[in-house]
Scaffold this active site. Sequence first.
Site, PDB file in Angstrom:
ATOM      1  N   SER A 112     -17.980 -26.443  26.793  1.00 41.23           N
ATOM      2  CA  SER A 112     -18.944 -26.040  25.919  1.00 41.23           C
ATOM      3  C   SER A 112     -20.413 -26.048  26.658  1.00 41.23           C
ATOM      4  CB  SER A 112     -19.054 -26.967  24.802  1.00 41.23           C
ATOM      5  OG  SER A 112     -20.340 -27.025  24.049  1.00 41.23           O
ATOM      6  N   TYR A 135     -23.601 -20.128  24.349  1.00 40.34           N
ATOM      7  CA  TYR A 135     -24.363 -19.609  23.204  1.00 40.34           C
ATOM      8  C   TYR A 135     -25.627 -18.861  23.597  1.00 40.34           C
ATOM      9  CZ  TYR A 135     -22.173 -22.973  20.142  1.00 40.34           C
ATOM     10  OH  TYR A 135     -21.241 -23.914  19.462  1.00 40.34           O
ATOM     11  N   THR A 161     -19.813 -17.490  22.049  1.00 42.83           N
ATOM     12  CA  THR A 161     -19.801 -17.744  20.724  1.00 42.83           C
ATOM     13  C   THR A 161     -20.978 -17.188  19.867  1.00 42.83           C
ATOM     14  OG1 THR A 161     -18.667 -19.726  21.509  1.00 42.83           O
ATOM     15  CG2 THR A 161     -19.654 -19.646  19.178  1.00 42.83           C
ATOM     16  N   ARG A 170     -23.045 -29.291   7.456  1.00 38.71           N
ATOM     17  CA  ARG A 170     -22.008 -30.157   7.573  1.00 38.71           C
ATOM     18  C   ARG A 170     -22.254 -31.500   6.717  1.00 38.71           C
ATOM     19  NH1 ARG A 170     -21.372 -29.038  13.496  1.00 38.71           N
ATOM     20  NH2 ARG A 170     -20.960 -26.698  13.211  1.00 38.71           N
ATOM     21  N   LYS A 256     -16.058 -15.077  20.837  1.00 41.08           N
ATOM     22  CA  LYS A 256     -15.520 -15.995  19.895  1.00 41.08           C
ATOM     23  C   LYS A 256     -16.260 -16.011  18.572  1.00 41.08           C
ATOM     24  CE  LYS A 256     -14.551 -21.035  19.907  1.00 41.08           C
ATOM     25  NZ  LYS A 256     -15.442 -21.631  19.029  1.00 41.08           N
ATOM     26  N   HIS A 280     -14.315 -21.353  13.528  1.00 43.34           N
ATOM     27  CA  HIS A 280     -15.156 -22.287  14.165  1.00 43.34           C
ATOM     28  C   HIS A 280     -14.589 -23.501  13.520  1.00 43.34           C
ATOM     29  CE1 HIS A 280     -18.822 -22.857  16.765  1.00 43.34           C
ATOM     30  NE2 HIS A 280     -18.530 -24.095  16.277  1.00 43.34           N
ATOM     31  N   GLY A 334      -9.335 -26.859  19.151  1.00 38.62           N
ATOM     32  CA  GLY A 334     -10.453 -27.990  19.449  1.00 38.62           C
ATOM     33  C   GLY A 334     -10.268 -29.235  19.147  1.00 38.62           C
TER      34      GLY A 334
HETATM   35  C1  FNR Z   1     -16.396 -27.343  18.068  1.00 40.55           C
HETATM   36  N1  FNR Z   1     -16.633 -25.828  18.170  1.00 40.55           N
HETATM   37  C2  FNR Z   1     -17.301 -25.386  19.122  1.00 40.55           C
HETATM   38  N2  FNR Z   1     -17.365 -24.149  19.446  1.00 40.55           N
HETATM   39  C3  FNR Z   1     -18.020 -23.553  20.358  1.00 40.55           C
HETATM   40  O1  FNR Z   1     -17.935 -22.364  20.571  1.00 40.55           O
HETATM   41  N3  FNR Z   1     -19.123 -24.157  21.174  1.00 40.55           N
HETATM   42  C4  FNR Z   1     -19.169 -25.777  20.714  1.00 40.55           C
HETATM   43  O2  FNR Z   1     -20.112 -26.288  21.406  1.00 40.55           O
HETATM   44  C5  FNR Z   1     -18.318 -26.106  19.721  1.00 40.55           C
HETATM   45  N4  FNR Z   1     -18.575 -27.526  19.752  1.00 40.55           N
HETATM   46  C6  FNR Z   1     -17.508 -28.116  18.717  1.00 40.55           C
HETATM   47  C7  FNR Z   1     -17.506 -29.435  18.491  1.00 40.55           C
HETATM   48  C8  FNR Z   1     -16.612 -29.960  17.608  1.00 40.55           C
HETATM   49  C9  FNR Z   1     -16.650 -31.508  17.645  1.00 40.55           C
HETATM   50  C10 FNR Z   1     -15.713 -29.195  16.971  1.00 40.55           C
HETATM   51  C11 FNR Z   1     -14.567 -29.979  16.367  1.00 40.55           C
HETATM   52  C12 FNR Z   1     -15.629 -27.983  17.370  1.00 40.55           C
HETATM   53  C13 FNR Z   1     -15.568 -25.213  17.702  1.00 40.55           C
HETATM   54  C14 FNR Z   1     -14.053 -25.066  18.573  1.00 40.55           C
HETATM   55  O3  FNR Z   1     -14.340 -24.511  19.757  1.00 40.55           O
HETATM   56  C15 FNR Z   1     -13.110 -24.458  17.891  1.00 40.55           C
HETATM   57  O4  FNR Z   1     -13.305 -22.966  17.297  1.00 40.55           O
HETATM   58  C16 FNR Z   1     -12.526 -25.148  16.489  1.00 40.55           C
HETATM   59  O5  FNR Z   1     -12.691 -26.588  16.807  1.00 40.55           O
HETATM   60  C17 FNR Z   1     -11.070 -24.484  16.349  1.00 40.55           C
HETATM   61  O6  FNR Z   1     -10.632 -25.302  15.220  1.00 40.55           O
HETATM   62  P1  FNR Z   1      -9.575 -26.706  15.443  1.00 40.55           P
HETATM   63  O7  FNR Z   1      -8.491 -26.487  16.670  1.00 40.55           O
HETATM   64  O8  FNR Z   1     -10.563 -27.764  15.579  1.00 40.55           O
HETATM   65  O9  FNR Z   1      -9.123 -26.739  14.070  1.00 40.55           O
END
Ligand code: FNR
Length: 400
Positions: A112, A135, A161, A170, A256, A280, A334
């Site tokens: 990330s 980002y 992303t 949240r 993404k 996400h 994730g």
């Molecule tokens: C994320 N996700 C995420 N995506 C991204 O592009 N950059 C980021 O820094 C983050 N940070 C992040 C932190 C945490 C704690 C979570 C749970 C998720 C989203 C991640 O890449 C992904 O899209 C989702 O987590 C997919 O869903 P599942 O597999 O967690 O259900």
Amino acid sequence: MNAARLGRARNVDDVRAAARSRLPRAVFDFVDGGADDEEALRANRRQFEAYALSTRVAVGAAARDQSRRLFGRTFASPFGIGPTGLAGLVWPGAELHLMRAAEAFDVPFTLSTVSSVGIEEIGAAAGRPHWFQLYIFRDRAISHRLVERAAAAGFETLVVTLDCPVGGNRERDLRNRFTLPYRPSPAGILDAARRFSWLMQMLRHGAPQPRNMMEAARRSGAQTLLAFMEGQLDPGVTWEDVREVRRRWNGPLVVKGILSPADVRQALDAGADGIVVSNHGGRQLGAAVPPMVALPRILAAAGGRLTVLCDSGFRRGTDILKALALGADGVLMGRPTLYGVAAAGEAGARHVLDLLRREVDRGMALLGCPTLADLAGDRIVAHAPAERGREAQPVAGPGY
Ligand code: FNR
């Protein structure tokens, strides 16, 4: 968590329970939670129940091959680790553990932008090239500098992303008064004190910081890190910004956070090699469409011109096989491996990858699919609960 307890975690849900018992509530909620009323978070899981897989028997599936080629590299499995910011909240140096687990299982690992281990440290420790998530910040120079650093550190694939124009709402985090850098609220201190092994780690290593951003944050003069990060999310991002990143990155480029077929055309026009169909993990728009619902129309729009990955809610080997049977090229996750690291560091992440690999393999045997290409055709049927009693309809096959 000891090895015996880890061994008793029979599926990703068991690992999630282990993570929950080891983490303070505010940290677990930061990882586990979704936006608004968490309807997308729930729908991401329910979406899989609307599909079933149809088996073939006696096909001679003694040897099964779940390898998948993505962006010019063959991986051992059709799933990988997606980017999760500040993973160090659950275990110091979490990204190093995730990367090593991914290397051991020969699956993709995505770092990330807001990782708690820096780009260069991961690059130096890596045994092979990985993926970097970007980002596009309000100060474009910060993002462009990250692109240069990722290339210099040996990252191979860039994942941009686009579904964070603003932060998601949240409410678990708001209720827990979750802040960055992490400082527990008075109620949180009591809770954290009961999570002894987590607390000792944090006292020894300090609260994690978004390493790649520290210098820019200091220069900005922002009051807090959180204020800086939130100020850098930019609802003004356009596809022209993606084109600019394309000009600066020579390797495969993936965007993404795609949920609409109209954006597939935009991604193609911007020169993307792949997309991640994603909401996400339900953390941004609480009412977002689940990826498995969006996937068929997106695949039709892509028409084989893009690599189509998918994430959000995948917890079982059969979830992964369903997305592939619809025509996705691969799946990212994730939370599952993050729960693993939270429970037991690298061993926990490895345990999750091992569970998923075994589940995919058993699923392929039961389906009568020696290879993933055998999932093509009419292997997946839609059987939404509302349609119960009516004959299930095969979903149009992907046509590999
Ligand atoms: C994320 N996700 C995420 N995506 C991204 O592009 N950059 C980021 O820094 C983050 N940070 C992040 C932190 C945490 C704690 C979570 C749970 C998720 C989203 C991640 O890449 C992904 O899209 C989702 O987590 C997919 O869903 P599942 O597999 O967690 O259900």
